[in-house]
Design an enzyme around this catalytic site. Structure first.
Site, PDB file in Angstrom:
ATOM      1  N   HIS A  95      37.448  46.122  28.683  1.00  0.00           N
ATOM      2  CA  HIS A  95      38.559  46.749  29.410  1.00  0.00           C
ATOM      3  C   HIS A  95      37.960  47.611  30.513  1.00  0.00           C
ATOM      4  CE1 HIS A  95      42.151  48.904  30.400  1.00  0.00           C
ATOM      5  NE2 HIS A  95      41.758  50.038  29.863  1.00  0.00           N
ATOM      6  N   HIS A  97      38.990  49.683  34.569  1.00  0.00           N
ATOM      7  CA  HIS A  97      39.971  50.006  35.600  1.00  0.00           C
ATOM      8  C   HIS A  97      39.357  49.619  36.954  1.00  0.00           C
ATOM      9  CE1 HIS A  97      42.751  52.999  33.312  1.00  0.00           C
ATOM     10  NE2 HIS A  97      42.142  52.202  32.458  1.00  0.00           N
ATOM     11  N   ASP A 120      36.717  27.691  39.152  1.00  0.00           N
ATOM     12  CA  ASP A 120      35.533  27.521  38.302  1.00  0.00           C
ATOM     13  C   ASP A 120      35.726  28.217  36.952  1.00  0.00           C
ATOM     14  OD1 ASP A 120      34.080  25.963  40.058  1.00  0.00           O
ATOM     15  OD2 ASP A 120      32.994  27.638  40.945  1.00  0.00           O
ATOM     16  N   HIS A 171      48.817  49.101  34.411  1.00  0.00           N
ATOM     17  CA  HIS A 171      47.661  49.637  33.700  1.00  0.00           C
ATOM     18  C   HIS A 171      46.378  49.063  34.330  1.00  0.00           C
ATOM     19  CE1 HIS A 171      45.493  51.487  30.505  1.00  0.00           C
ATOM     20  NE2 HIS A 171      45.186  50.364  29.878  1.00  0.00           N
ATOM     21  N   TYR A 229      27.423  21.514  35.530  1.00  0.00           N
ATOM     22  CA  TYR A 229      26.948  22.784  36.055  1.00  0.00           C
ATOM     23  C   TYR A 229      25.990  23.388  35.040  1.00  0.00           C
ATOM     24  CZ  TYR A 229      26.875  27.411  38.107  1.00  0.00           C
ATOM     25  OH  TYR A 229      26.466  28.585  38.691  1.00  0.00           O
TER      26      TYR A 229
END
Lengths: 232, 232, 232, 232
Positions: A95, A97, A120, A171, A229
């Site tokens: 998480h 910001h 991708d 948020h 890839y």
């Protein structure tokens, strides 16, 4: 040190957050799960990155109860716990910001898929869950944030194994993956995709979404059965 | 060294300003107060950060008179003095011309509260005081800047213990807190909130303000009697 | 080393350009004049900053003829020479293609004075000279660029001792000052002012210019006879 | 080490990509050709820059077949091969997903020529090839990307020796030059030109293109028979 491996991995992932420019001060957290033990290691709450050590990581079970560690776990711990409990395949959650992803979350807009950088990783718009009901907020807010994410995926028929990121409206973003390292990687990619989508719309407000054939091609070459890839 | 503790703290805070990317050259200053002695230590005027030492900090009383130090104090010293004199609880003040916060000040707009990053600090728009009257400017400008800030808080019924930051219209931001360290922290948060609010409006000019329930929740979890962020 | 002092100062100024983030590769140059000798030292053309030494600086007279040095001087040398020849008080000139200032030059817009950061330096909009006539371009382009700048100041009754910067339309900024160090300082301030003016208009397209009383106050406190900024 | 020279040069060029801020993680690749041997050295696929060594570069012929090296070459290798095969004069190619250039590619817009920074490199808008047909995508996508670029140059009568860069619509930029070092240089210039063109249009949506006489002048002074930029 108990749970040494996940503490080390959670520590390493948390330390990458400031290095990648994804957090200011303590505005972010990463966790790494041990599926066999049914626990995860997460950053302690409000501790500066420069003061972190693997020992300080807090180990918590999937119901959000501290199993090992003397510090308070991140205030977002209950959200991590809910996601681990319901999404059995994931091994890491992050998480942040981060600037551009959070701005899209504040704007309450999905991030349109404009190019192959995005394709991708996944071939859907980056979802944005609307702010939760007042009732949910007044309840156990962090647990509800977990359900807000899970419910959004259900309602929009998204697969959390294919789309490993979401914006929580008003948020900020959450990302996940097979481990914390991959979840961090996804957070950095999300931030870059969010920045380029913003710039794309500033340059051309009518910019078309990526065409279906290109979506399929780019996703398949990284993720399909005939992917070509990387080195394996 | 006289007043060693506040000189050290003011020095450390000032040195953080370039490290956090909040100032170009000498465009900023931080001060730390000693409430018992009724003085504060502040950066000398126009001295480059790389030439600062704790000894060079100037100690000034709450009427803006130099008490200790051989250099001229910051040209913004009188503004700091007025704020310390009228707001008894604050122990540190910071002034910068940081890019995004200053751009909002130049635009003469409050920064709307769009997300939880903002709500973790306060649950009002970041206030913006309109440019002062010509009469005030021609008087003692820096003293008047202090009153401009205090009056704006009074008129808009804002509490300086809850909202620790303001934009001075056409000028730039001031922040404060229990000490200089917290005021610096607030300056960095303000700059990040200012940048994300700018981007939010570019992405969605109709972006809604944060809903009341989320404002209350985020603020309470960091600041309320039952706060559960951090380690104490 | 001949002309050691100006070579050292020109070298030091040129090395600041990449440190301040004002140039990519070799897109900029700084010069320092010796008024007694009637010459200036300038960066050699197309040499990477990491390969520069004081010895490599080229010394040129105010008619643009090389006096000392084995390398070709900057391709903008004739522009510097014209400015030194006609503006007797200046001792340093800097040319960059810094991002925001160059974007305003490409947009062919003056930078409006929106705040005190700008007013601390000058109390006019940053001027923007329109692209020169085709005839001038086909002549000696770099000499004409010098006259384009001088003529713009004459026509708009600007004083080059008060306004130490200009945008050349479709091209990029030039700044100057009492020496190269001050000219570099002005380039960095211009870039910051250009960035904040851009953001200010994005936030509020109707943002008002700074009011006259504030312009006067800020400029006087740094530059007037009763200035009280700094240490002397 | 076989093909040591091109491996060293390809390695050095690839290592510049993160230093110049042009790539996140592994989102880019550079190659260097040996025209006598009919091969080029390119980055292996999906290997982090910090793990690269000259030895790990993969050597491939102009039909895209690996000649030397144990790792898989970049997934974009076939595109490089097609360009080397058809454009005999080029010796280096770079592909990035750099932020501003990629945003223009996603917006499917040419980058207008607004200033002399751009004109120092070429005097056309930076071309943008539209996304390819679905049939081409489903075929050998990377080979088709090479033809998409070559065909765009043919249709628009552009000379790949004068314009050394293109945006591939919905995807990202490719640049080239006499060697990998020059191609990297072009990638950095393209990113800066893309950023300034974006800002120019934000400041003035009616910004005029650079006038013809200035285009000619700037290009000729760097590239014409009487060029006078640099040291030779």
């Amino acid at each position: 040190m108990q749970f040494e491996e996940i503490r080390q991995k959670a520590y390493a992932a948390n330390m990458q957050l400031p290095q990648l420019g994804l957090v200011l001060f303590t505005f972010g957290n990463a966790s790494e799960a041990d599926r066999k033990e049914g626990v995860f290691a997460i950053k302690p709450s409000g501790v500066a990155y420069e003061d972190l050590t693997p020992e300080k990581m807090v180990v918590v079970d999937f119901d959000g109860r501290t199993v090992s560690g003397t510090l308070n776990p991140s205030s977002d711990t209950q959200t991590h716990a809910v996601l681990y409990k319901h999404w059995k395949e994931i091994g890491g959650i992050v998480h942040t910001h981060s600037t551009y992803a959070t701005s899209w979350a504040q704007a309450q807009k999905e991030i349109p898929i404009f190019g192959t950088t995005h394709a991708d990783y996944n071939i859907a718009n980056i979802p944005c869950a609307l702010p939760m009901d007042d009732e949910m907020i007044k309840g156990n807010y962090e647990i509800q944030t977990g359900f807000q994410i899970i419910d959004h995926f259900k309602e929009h028929q998204l697969d959390h194994n294919e789309v490993e990121m979401i914006l929580v409206g008003n948020h900020a973003p959450f990302t996940w993956g097979k481990n914390a390292h991959k979840a961090i990687h996804n957070s950095a990619v999300l931030e870059q995709v969010a920045k380029m989508a913003y710039l794309t719309l500033q340059i051309n407000p009518q910019a078309p979404r990526l065409k279906q054939a290109l979506m399929d091609k780019h996703y398949q070459r990284k993720h399909g059965p005939d992917s070509y890839y990387g080195q394996s």
